[in-house]
Enzyme design. Structure first.
Site, PDB file in Angstrom:
ATOM      1  N   TRP A 154      47.592  11.931 106.656  1.00  0.00           N
ATOM      2  CA  TRP A 154      48.123  13.276 106.448  1.00  0.00           C
ATOM      3  C   TRP A 154      48.372  13.917 107.821  1.00  0.00           C
ATOM      4  CZ3 TRP A 154      44.807  18.123 105.914  1.00  0.00           C
ATOM      5  CH2 TRP A 154      45.582  19.226 105.507  1.00  0.00           C
ATOM      6  N   ASP A 235      37.526  12.449 103.277  1.00  0.00           N
ATOM      7  CA  ASP A 235      38.408  13.552 102.901  1.00  0.00           C
ATOM      8  C   ASP A 235      38.732  13.361 101.426  1.00  0.00           C
ATOM      9  OD1 ASP A 235      40.348  15.395 102.491  1.00  0.00           O
ATOM     10  OD2 ASP A 235      41.643  14.773 104.148  1.00  0.00           O
ATOM     11  N   LYS A 271      44.391  20.595  94.483  1.00  0.00           N
ATOM     12  CA  LYS A 271      45.178  19.785  93.560  1.00  0.00           C
ATOM     13  C   LYS A 271      44.497  19.658  92.201  1.00  0.00           C
ATOM     14  CE  LYS A 271      47.805  19.322  96.971  1.00  0.00           C
ATOM     15  NZ  LYS A 271      47.796  18.527  98.148  1.00  0.00           N
TER      16      LYS A 271
END
Ligand code: IK2
Length: 425
Positions: A154, A235, A271
């Site tokens: 990311w 993460d 999310k």
């Protein structure tokens, strides 16, 4: 120019006289430079910031209109109706219930680490804030300042950790030839990392590739990392959003916690609860003993207090309301599974559409990859072609957000990919 802004107005003449007086009277202004007051200064390019160059737009943020889950609406309604609620600051570590329930969610309800009070959890500003707080803590208190991040990863990771004060290196992760995991490269790079180095691991649904290690590969990674005392920093931005099952998506983390070793976990509810803009997340540190965990927490407070003082109350209250009520929790898991299943079915539809068009190449990676993104393997030129000719927007590395697709838009995307591949190869 407005009349009162001309430099010949009585007010301006008085101000200029005052400035001239100060310039000659003040002992600190020894030169004879005349300082003239100009009320228009700043409006003609002489700003003290005129050297500031325009930063590039973030290519990702602010893409769509995500769904608000029914269970979230319900929780919000309950919060609004509860007149006993006030807007007092949260403690520095955040909402206690939220922290406890978040740890349970990620480590499992029966986690020995939680039972033994070896976990400290602090509420942070979504996944990004949790990564940053963890990074700053490590830069202050850990003996190794190097963090290894996957290549690719990311786009925010290198910036977050560099600004935290860590030195960022990469390990091989993705193999463009197979559009899968470069497991050998990963093991070689972690094998040659210095002992004690920090390693960032995507818990599931690796962004941007959608490629995750298998459980067997995770086990090999765990063994290697523990044998070299590499510190895992997970993460977890997509728990439940990848497979549709919260426990399955936390398996990688739980394997590392089960061996009794230490690790960091950054959690995001952006999310999986659709709470993007509420900025809800948590950083958990699993320690060897309860005493270490409590000392770590005391230092985490010293990181967050001058950063944002204390975290916001609303989003964390939504999460806590849902996680502590059995019915609401079940309702959430059903909605979450529906979101994940929809993405999985979009993958299948896109794959089938390309096959139906006879698009050259092996597109099976579309159905093998997992999570929100498909790393198509399209090159920069093909991506630019699709934007130009078909008005399809994706990151220049060929990453498509599957969440933004629908059965209606799949044929258009498949046409665009087909044209890009046949005309721009
Ligand atoms: N970590 C990973 C791997 C992420 O993908 C994200 C969210 N990314 O959002 C879409 C994108 O920018 O590609 C995060 C962390 C952090 O997300 P947040 O701070 O919103 O919880």
């Amino acid at each position: 120019m407005r009349p009162e802004m001309t430099s010949s107005s009585p007010t301006d003449r008085r101000l200029n006289a005052l400035v001239r007086h100060l310039a000659t009277a003040s002992p600190v202004m020894e030169s004879q430079t005349t300082v003239t007051f100009s009320p228009t200064a700043g409006s003609h390019g002489d700003s003290v910031f005129s050297h500031v160059v325009r930063a590039p737009e973030d290519p990702i943020l602010g893409e769509g209109k995500p769904l608000v889950l029914n269970v979230v609406r319900k929780a919000e309604q309950m919060l609004v109706n509860d007149r006993s609620r006030v807007k007092e600051y949260l403690p520095i570590v955040g909402l206690a219930d939220f922290n406890k329930l978040s740890a349970k969610l990620i480590f499992g309800a029966d986690s020995p680490a939680i039972r033994e009070n070896r976990v400290t959890t602090v509420q942070c500003l979504s996944g990004t804030g949790s990564l940053r707080v963890g990074g700053e803590f490590l830069a202050r208190h850990y003996h190794q300042r190097t963090i290894y991040i996957p290549q690719p990863t990311w786009g925010n990771h290198p910036k977050i950790f560099t600004l935290s004060g860590l030195s960022v290196k990469t390990y091989r992760y993705y193999d463009p030839a197979t559009r899968g995991l470069n497991f050998r490269g990963l093991m070689e790079d972690l094998g040659s990392a210095p002992s004690g180095a920090i390693v960032l691991l995507h818990a599931c649904a690796h962004n941007p590739t959608g490629v995750d290690p298998t459980l067997q590969q995770w086990e090999q990674i765990r063994q290697l990392m523990r044998s070299k005392a590499l510190l895992p920093f997970f993460d977890s931005a997509y728990q439940g959003f990848a497979s549709g099952n919260l426990d399955i998506d936390a398996q990688s983390i739980r394997m590392f916690v089960a061996d009794g070793g230490e690790c960091f976990v950054a959690q995001s509810y952006a999310k999986n609860m659709g709470l993007y803009g509420e900025r809800v997340g948590a950083l958990s540190v699993v320690c060897r003993t309860a005493d270490v965990a409590s000392r770590v927490e005391s230092q985490l407070k010293l990181v967050t207090r001058p950063m944002f003082s204390n975290p916001p109350i609303h989003g964390a209250s939504i999460v806590a309301t849902i996680l502590k009520d059995r019915n609401m929790y079940n309702e959430w898991t059903i909605e979450l599974k529906a979101m994940a299943d929809r993405i999985i079915s979009m993958r299948k539809e896109l794959f089938d559409a390309l096959r139906a068009r006879g698009t050259p190449g092996d597109w099976s990676h579309i159905i093998k990859q997992i999570g929100m993104f498909t790393f198509t393997g399209l090159n920069k030129e093909q991506v630019a072609f699709m934007t130009r000719e078909y008005h399809i927007y994706m990151t220049s590395d060929g990453r498509i957000s599957m969440a933004g697709l629908s059965s209606k838009t799949v044929p258009h995307l498949a046409d665009a990919i087909h044209a890009a591949v046949t005309r721009m190869s």
